[in-house]
Design a protein around this motif. Structure first.
Motif, PDB file in Angstrom:
ATOM      1  N   SER A 124     -21.107  18.090  19.042  1.00  0.00           N
ATOM      2  CA  SER A 124     -19.884  18.882  19.150  1.00  0.00           C
ATOM      3  C   SER A 124     -18.713  18.070  19.708  1.00  0.00           C
ATOM      4  N   HIS A 125     -18.979  17.019  20.457  1.00  0.00           N
ATOM      5  CA  HIS A 125     -17.892  16.210  21.017  1.00  0.00           C
ATOM      6  C   HIS A 125     -17.030  15.635  19.912  1.00  0.00           C
ATOM      7  N   ASP A 126     -17.642  14.898  18.988  1.00  0.00           N
ATOM      8  CA  ASP A 126     -16.870  14.262  17.923  1.00  0.00           C
ATOM      9  C   ASP A 126     -16.263  15.282  16.972  1.00  0.00           C
ATOM     10  N   THR A 127     -16.938  16.403  16.767  1.00  0.00           N
ATOM     11  CA  THR A 127     -16.383  17.461  15.918  1.00  0.00           C
ATOM     12  C   THR A 127     -15.099  18.015  16.530  1.00  0.00           C
ATOM     13  N   ALA A 128     -15.124  18.284  17.840  1.00  0.00           N
ATOM     14  CA  ALA A 128     -13.927  18.794  18.525  1.00  0.00           C
ATOM     15  C   ALA A 128     -12.815  17.756  18.513  1.00  0.00           C
ATOM     16  N   VAL A 129     -13.172  16.477  18.680  1.00  0.00           N
ATOM     17  CA  VAL A 129     -12.178  15.404  18.664  1.00  0.00           C
ATOM     18  C   VAL A 129     -11.525  15.312  17.287  1.00  0.00           C
ATOM     19  N   LEU A 130     -12.314  15.377  16.221  1.00  0.00           N
ATOM     20  CA  LEU A 130     -11.762  15.323  14.862  1.00  0.00           C
ATOM     21  C   LEU A 130     -10.839  16.515  14.593  1.00  0.00           C
ATOM     22  N   GLN A 131     -11.229  17.701  15.065  1.00  0.00           N
ATOM     23  CA  GLN A 131     -10.378  18.880  14.887  1.00  0.00           C
ATOM     24  C   GLN A 131      -9.085  18.715  15.679  1.00  0.00           C
ATOM     25  N   CYS A 132      -9.176  18.143  16.859  1.00  0.00           N
ATOM     26  CA  CYS A 132      -7.986  17.890  17.683  1.00  0.00           C
ATOM     27  C   CYS A 132      -7.038  16.928  16.968  1.00  0.00           C
ATOM     28  N   ILE A 133      -7.581  15.856  16.395  1.00  0.00           N
ATOM     29  CA  ILE A 133      -6.752  14.895  15.649  1.00  0.00           C
ATOM     30  C   ILE A 133      -6.057  15.593  14.486  1.00  0.00           C
ATOM     31  N   THR A 134      -6.808  16.392  13.745  1.00  0.00           N
ATOM     32  CA  THR A 134      -6.247  17.122  12.603  1.00  0.00           C
ATOM     33  C   THR A 134      -5.096  18.016  13.054  1.00  0.00           C
ATOM     34  N   ASN A 135      -5.294  18.758  14.134  1.00  0.00           N
ATOM     35  CA  ASN A 135      -4.251  19.658  14.635  1.00  0.00           C
ATOM     36  C   ASN A 135      -3.006  18.892  15.072  1.00  0.00           C
ATOM     37  N   ILE A 136      -3.213  17.775  15.751  1.00  0.00           N
ATOM     38  CA  ILE A 136      -2.067  16.981  16.215  1.00  0.00           C
ATOM     39  C   ILE A 136      -1.309  16.389  15.029  1.00  0.00           C
ATOM     40  N   VAL A 137      -2.045  15.846  14.060  1.00  0.00           N
ATOM     41  CA  VAL A 137      -1.396  15.263  12.876  1.00  0.00           C
ATOM     42  C   VAL A 137      -0.604  16.329  12.125  1.00  0.00           C
ATOM     43  N   ASP A 138      -1.155  17.541  12.010  1.00  0.00           N
ATOM     44  CA  ASP A 138      -0.455  18.627  11.322  1.00  0.00           C
ATOM     45  C   ASP A 138       0.813  19.054  12.065  1.00  0.00           C
ATOM     46  N   SER A 139       0.841  18.862  13.396  1.00  0.00           N
ATOM     47  CA  SER A 139       2.004  19.313  14.168  1.00  0.00           C
ATOM     48  C   SER A 139       3.093  18.250  14.293  1.00  0.00           C
ATOM     49  N   LEU A 140       2.769  17.000  13.976  1.00  0.00           N
ATOM     50  CA  LEU A 140       3.748  15.918  14.129  1.00  0.00           C
ATOM     51  C   LEU A 140       4.522  15.672  12.835  1.00  0.00           C
ATOM     52  N   PRO A 141       5.808  15.443  12.923  1.00  0.00           N
ATOM     53  CA  PRO A 141       6.557  15.013  11.742  1.00  0.00           C
ATOM     54  C   PRO A 141       6.315  13.527  11.495  1.00  0.00           C
ATOM     55  N   VAL A 142       6.557  13.086  10.273  1.00  0.00           N
ATOM     56  CA  VAL A 142       6.490  11.647   9.986  1.00  0.00           C
ATOM     57  C   VAL A 142       7.678  11.006  10.691  1.00  0.00           C
ATOM     58  N   PRO A 143       7.450   9.986  11.507  1.00  0.00           N
ATOM     59  CA  PRO A 143       8.568   9.390  12.257  1.00  0.00           C
ATOM     60  C   PRO A 143       9.590   8.734  11.331  1.00  0.00           C
ATOM     61  N   ALA A 144      10.844   9.139  11.478  1.00  0.00           N
ATOM     62  CA  ALA A 144      11.912   8.609  10.626  1.00  0.00           C
ATOM     63  C   ALA A 144      12.245   7.161  10.975  1.00  0.00           C
ATOM     64  N   ASP A 145      12.097   6.818  12.243  1.00  0.00           N
ATOM     65  CA  ASP A 145      12.457   5.472  12.685  1.00  0.00           C
ATOM     66  C   ASP A 145      11.271   4.507  12.691  1.00  0.00           C
ATOM     67  N   GLY A 146      10.125   4.972  12.241  1.00  0.00           N
ATOM     68  CA  GLY A 146       8.942   4.121  12.202  1.00  0.00           C
ATOM     69  C   GLY A 146       8.214   4.006  13.535  1.00  0.00           C
ATOM     70  N   GLN A 147       8.739   4.641  14.580  1.00  0.00           N
ATOM     71  CA  GLN A 147       8.100   4.610  15.892  1.00  0.00           C
ATOM     72  C   GLN A 147       7.001   5.671  15.943  1.00  0.00           C
ATOM     73  N   LYS A 148       5.776   5.233  15.839  1.00  0.00           N
ATOM     74  CA  LYS A 148       4.646   6.158  15.858  1.00  0.00           C
ATOM     75  C   LYS A 148       4.147   6.340  17.291  1.00  0.00           C
ATOM     76  N   ILE A 149       3.639   7.529  17.571  1.00  0.00           N
ATOM     77  CA  ILE A 149       3.019   7.798  18.863  1.00  0.00           C
ATOM     78  C   ILE A 149       1.679   7.081  18.897  1.00  0.00           C
ATOM     79  N   VAL A 150       1.415   6.373  19.989  1.00  0.00           N
ATOM     80  CA  VAL A 150       0.130   5.698  20.151  1.00  0.00           C
ATOM     81  C   VAL A 150      -0.909   6.743  20.553  1.00  0.00           C
ATOM     82  N   CYS A 151      -2.012   6.779  19.813  1.00  0.00           N
ATOM     83  CA  CYS A 151      -3.059   7.762  20.058  1.00  0.00           C
ATOM     84  C   CYS A 151      -4.401   7.050  20.225  1.00  0.00           C
TER      85      CYS A 151
END
Length: 194
Positions: A124-151
């Motif tokens: 369940s640890h990795d499953t929850a982590v993968l779901q968390c990544i999916t949720n974060i990616v869905d909530s973030l816009p593509v950076p216009a300036d190319g500056q990506k958030i380090v994750c």
């Protein structure tokens, strides 16, 4: 006299509710350029000490379902001054409902640690982590300036990361984040056995 006692009771109850919402992690804060930490893991106190030592100046938002235990364990390791910069939020790391309070779109850096395993919940640890990544990616816009958030993402199993590299999620992640996976136990074993 009755009016004074009613007002005193009203103020006391109001302050008590505010204090309880803070202690239980239900109070939300508007911060930016902060470090988001998703989940409570045994490595969290050491990670926070390392981030403080590196000169990190912002706040640390930590989301966990174990707020009281996390506050207790962190207060044993961190100074009171450091604890003032750690904000504990009650929530599930894999929940889309709990994600907005972490303000990931305003964060400077993200660490996804996952929650410590419970008995019988190995995968369940990795499953929850993968779901968390999916949720974060869905909530973030593509950076216009190319500056990506380090994750930084902690996986329990190498097989999970290997499978993730060959999915569409991996392509979406790389468009929006600088993705840095790691395995805590592998790093620990290298230090001990090498």
């Amino acid at each position: 006299v009755v009016l004074v006692s009613v007002l005193t009771s009203l103020f006391t109850n109001s302050f008590d509710k505010v204090g309880q919402s803070y202690l239980s992690g239900d109070k939300h804060y508007k911060v930016s350029h902060h470090v988001v930490i998703m989940g409570y893991h045994e490595m969290l106190p050491g990670l926070l000490l390392q981030l403080f030592a590196s000169g990190e100046k912002g706040y640390f938002l930590v989301q966990t379902t174990h707020v009281e235990r996390a506050r207790e364990e962190l207060s044993r390791v961190l100074t009171p001054r450091q604890m003032k910069r750690v904000i504990l939020q009650n929530g599930e790391i894999s929940s889309k409902v709990d994600l907005p309070m972490m303000r990931v779109e305003h964060a400077g850096e993200i660490f996804i640690l996952g929650e410590e395993r419970t008995i019988g919940a190995d995968a369940s640890h990795d499953t929850a982590v993968l779901q968390c990544i999916t949720n974060i990616v869905d909530s973030l816009p593509v950076p216009a300036d190319g500056q990506k958030i380090v994750c930084h993402v902690m996986f329990e199993y190498h097989s999970t990361f290997a499978c993730d590299q060959h999915t569409d999620l991996s392509n979406n992640v790389l468009k929006k984040m600088a993705f840095l996976p790691f395995n805590y136990y592998e790093m620990w074993a290298r230090k001990v056995f090498v």
